[in-house]
Write a protein that holds these residues in place. Structure first.
Motif, short mmCIF file in Angstrom:
data_model
loop_
_atom_site.label_atom_id
_atom_site.label_comp_id
_atom_site.label_asym_id
_atom_site.label_seq_id
_atom_site.Cartn_x
_atom_site.Cartn_y
_atom_site.Cartn_z
N ASP A 1 36.58 25.70 27.53
CA ASP A 1 37.75 26.06 28.35
C ASP A 1 37.89 27.57 28.50
N GLU A 2 37.62 28.32 27.43
CA GLU A 2 37.68 29.79 27.55
C GLU A 2 36.59 30.30 28.48
N GLY A 3 35.41 29.66 28.43
CA GLY A 3 34.35 30.04 29.37
C GLY A 3 34.75 29.76 30.80
N THR A 4 35.44 28.61 30.98
CA THR A 4 35.95 28.29 32.32
C THR A 4 36.96 29.34 32.77
N ASN A 5 37.85 29.71 31.85
CA ASN A 5 38.83 30.74 32.18
C ASN A 5 38.15 32.07 32.51
N MET A 6 37.06 32.34 31.79
CA MET A 6 36.31 33.57 32.06
C MET A 6 35.71 33.53 33.46
N GLU A 7 35.19 32.39 33.84
CA GLU A 7 34.63 32.26 35.19
C GLU A 7 35.71 32.41 36.24
N LEU A 8 36.88 31.80 35.98
CA LEU A 8 38.00 31.95 36.92
C LEU A 8 38.43 33.42 37.02
N LEU A 9 38.42 34.07 35.86
CA LEU A 9 38.77 35.50 35.88
C LEU A 9 37.76 36.30 36.67
N ARG A 10 36.46 35.93 36.48
CA ARG A 10 35.42 36.63 37.25
C ARG A 10 35.62 36.46 38.74
N GLN A 11 35.94 35.21 39.14
CA GLN A 11 36.18 34.95 40.55
C GLN A 11 37.39 35.72 41.06
N GLU A 12 38.43 35.74 40.20
CA GLU A 12 39.63 36.47 40.59
C GLU A 12 39.36 37.96 40.72
N VAL A 13 38.57 38.50 39.76
CA VAL A 13 38.22 39.92 39.83
C VAL A 13 37.40 40.20 41.08
N SER A 14 36.43 39.34 41.35
CA SER A 14 35.59 39.52 42.54
C SER A 14 36.44 39.47 43.80
N SER A 15 37.32 38.47 43.87
CA SER A 15 38.20 38.35 45.05
C SER A 15 39.13 39.54 45.16
N SER A 16 39.67 39.98 44.00
CA SER A 16 40.58 41.12 44.01
C SER A 16 39.87 42.39 44.43
N LEU A 17 38.65 42.56 43.93
CA LEU A 17 37.88 43.75 44.32
C LEU A 17 37.60 43.76 45.81
N LEU A 18 37.21 42.60 46.34
CA LEU A 18 36.95 42.52 47.78
C LEU A 18 38.23 42.79 48.57
N PHE A 19 39.35 42.22 48.10
CA PHE A 19 40.63 42.45 48.78
C PHE A 19 41.02 43.92 48.70
N THR A 20 40.86 44.50 47.49
CA THR A 20 41.20 45.92 47.32
C THR A 20 40.33 46.80 48.19
N LEU A 21 39.03 46.48 48.24
CA LEU A 21 38.12 47.25 49.06
C LEU A 21 38.50 47.17 50.53
N ARG A 22 38.79 45.95 51.00
CA ARG A 22 39.22 45.81 52.41
C ARG A 22 40.51 46.58 52.66
N THR A 23 41.45 46.44 51.71
CA THR A 23 42.74 47.13 51.88
C THR A 23 42.54 48.64 51.93
N LEU A 24 41.70 49.14 51.01
CA LEU A 24 41.45 50.58 51.00
C LEU A 24 40.81 51.06 52.30
N ILE A 25 39.86 50.27 52.80
CA ILE A 25 39.20 50.65 54.06
C ILE A 25 40.20 50.67 55.21
N ILE A 26 41.04 49.62 55.28
CA ILE A 26 42.06 49.55 56.35
C ILE A 26 43.04 50.71 56.23
N LEU A 27 43.54 50.91 54.98
CA LEU A 27 44.49 52.00 54.78
C LEU A 27 43.86 53.36 55.04
N LEU A 28 42.57 53.49 54.68
CA LEU A 28 41.87 54.74 54.93
C LEU A 28 41.79 55.03 56.43
N VAL A 29 41.47 53.99 57.19
CA VAL A 29 41.42 54.16 58.66
C VAL A 29 42.79 54.53 59.19
#
Length: 491
Positions: free
Chosen positions: A173-201
């Motif tokens: 279960d902790e490994g599953t939570n770790m995978e979910l966290l990884r997915q969340e981090v990946s999604s958050s990073l992509l969202f943050t990157l998109r947001t930064l690019i949009i805000l930068l423009v």
């Protein structure tokens, strides 16, 4: 007022605010991104530590506890004699240590599946502790070997197997939570990157627009002021500039407007002075063409003609013609020093025919100054004053000597006479009349005061005339003008 503190200009303040308005959003975005990444890091680190710590129990807890209990039952581990107990032969401490570790994990857990796993494990540890107590009591009483071995197989080993299974479930279960966290981090990073690019423009567009606006607010008043300055330099003294701002450009505009007004006033004053100079010159010219001088000269010509002195009469007529020709000078205000010398010579020649018994003169001008220019009617009024107020009031023949020489950047003229001279009171009165400090009297001095006024207006207050006189010996008038004024001007 503390002059040691450097005053920040309003334009500089606007630029600083603009820079901070551009920087602060990036700082906020960067701080938020760092905070989110740090939060993910802490969660990930906690999961890794939990899994790493639990793995030890997953691998060793069952085997160690089962072996310890078996040895206690068969007697190889002396449970009843505390002095002979080994450090690893205490099942109660093994269970307590494991239970304490999982209770600590339970207190920090937040995911429901992990909480359920840990609750089940803690409950199993409690049951295991009770079953171990049952066996240890039998061992302390003695006997009960078969019963203890049965309890070891049916209770202890079953419970440790269940605990090992639940530990594996917890790790899963902790490994599953770790995978979910990884997915969340990946999604958050992509969202943050998109947001930064949009805000930068967006920021680039806003900064570009604001930069143009700010540049326009700074350069437009400067450009307008340059245009006003060009109009002012072209002679338009009606210009007046109001930028409509509350910064240094408003102060600069006020200074410019004040300068224009002062320049207009100065130019108006110069025009008035020029008009006064022309009026003074005209009045001086009128004084030269006074009826008495003209009548007396014409009378002398008539007398010479009647006396048969036609040659002298012709010479006087020629001198009179030269005198008036130079006086008029075709309306020009400046003539050469040579022309001024000839003007004096014509005047003195005419007067010598009239006063031949009392008048003599000398003209001594350096040749290198004759082509330079001088304000016309500068020396003649001084010579006239020397004749009428010096020589005519002297007994015997008088001498008027006029000289001109160059000294450095100046030209010095002197008009000396050996006439009556003046006492201190008369001399001070003449000096006051020339400087304008006293009002003109009925007789004498007007022509010299007029000359002084014109010299000051044309050359400046540092130039002009000075008078020295000794009663009974004569008078000396000195005139100083700049040598470089009017060089090579047209006549």
């Amino acid at each position: 007022m503390n002059h040691s503190k450097k005053k920040v200009s309003r334009i500089q303040s606007k630029l600083i605010k603009y820079v901070w308005a551009c920087i602060v959003p990036f700082i906020l975005l960067f701080s938020i991104s760092i905070a989110r990444l740090y939060g993910y890091y802490r969660q990930y680190d906690r999961l890794v530590r939990n899994i790493t710590g639990v793995n030890e129990y997953s691998m060793d807890f069952k085997d160690k506890l089962d072996e310890t209990m078996y040895r206690i039952i068969i007697g190889s581990a002396n449970w009843t004699n505390s002095e002979e107990k080994l450090e690893g032969d205490d099942p109660k401490s093994q269970i307590s240590e494991a239970r304490k570790h999982f209770v600590g994990l339970r207190e920090k857990a937040s995911e429901q599946n992990v909480i359920a796993d840990l609750d089940a494990l803690i409950k199993l540890f409690d049951i295991l502790d009770e079953r171990v107590d049952d066996i240890l009591k039998n061992v302390e009483e003695g006997g009960h070997y078969d019963e203890n071995m049965e309890m070891l197989d049916m209770n202890i080993r079953v419970l440790t197997s269940l605990i090992q299974t639940d530990i594996q479930q917890y790790i899963y279960d902790e490994g599953t939570n770790m995978e979910l966290l990884r997915q969340e981090v990946s999604s958050s990073l992509l969202f943050t990157l998109r947001t930064l690019i949009i805000l930068l423009v967006i920021f680039i567009i806003v900064i570009f627009i604001r930069s143009r606006s700010l540049a326009k607010r700074i350069t437009t008043p400067v450009t307008e002021l340059v245009e006003m300055t060009q109009r002012f330099a072209g002679g338009d003294f009606s210009v007046e500039y109001h930028p409509g701002s509350d910064d240094e450009m408003e102060i600069l505009a006020e200074s410019f407007n004040s300068m224009v007004r002062e320049m207009k006033t100065l130019i108006d004053d110069i025009h008035r002075e020029q008009e006064n100079a022309k009026d003074a010159e005209l009045r001086l010219l009128q004084e030269q063409i006074n009826p008495h001088f003209l009548y007396n000269t014409l009378d002398a010509i008539v007398w010479m003609t009647e006396a048969g002195e036609n040659r002298k009469a012709i010479q006087v007529v020629q001198e009179l013609s030269s005198f008036f020709r130079i006086s008029l000078s075709k309306g020009k205000s400046e003539i050469t020093i040579e022309s001024e010398r000839n003007h004096i010579k014509s005047y003195l020649e005419i007067q010598r025919y009239r006063y031949q018994d009392i008048l003599d003169y000398e003209l001594d001008f350096d040749e290198d100054i004759l082509e330079l220019h001088i304000q016309k009617l500068t020396l003649q009024p001084i010579v006239e004053n020397a004749l009428y107020h010096g020589i005519k009031n002297k007994r015997g023949k008088g001498l008027i000597k006029v000289s001109g020489t160059r000294k450095g950047d100046d030209i010095i003229f002197t008009v000396r006479d050996n006439g009556r001279g003046m006492n201190e009171a008369e001399l001070e009165n003449l000096r006051g009349l020339i400087s304008g400090r006293v009002v003109r009297e009925k007789e004498g001095g007007y022509g010299m005061a007029n000359v002084e006024k014109r010299l000051e207006m044309l050359y400046g207050e540092e130039y002009g005339m000075s008078v020295e006189s000794t009663f009974g010996e004569g008078t000396t008038v000195t005139v100083r003008i700049p040598a470089n004024h009017g060089i090579n001007e047209h006549e």
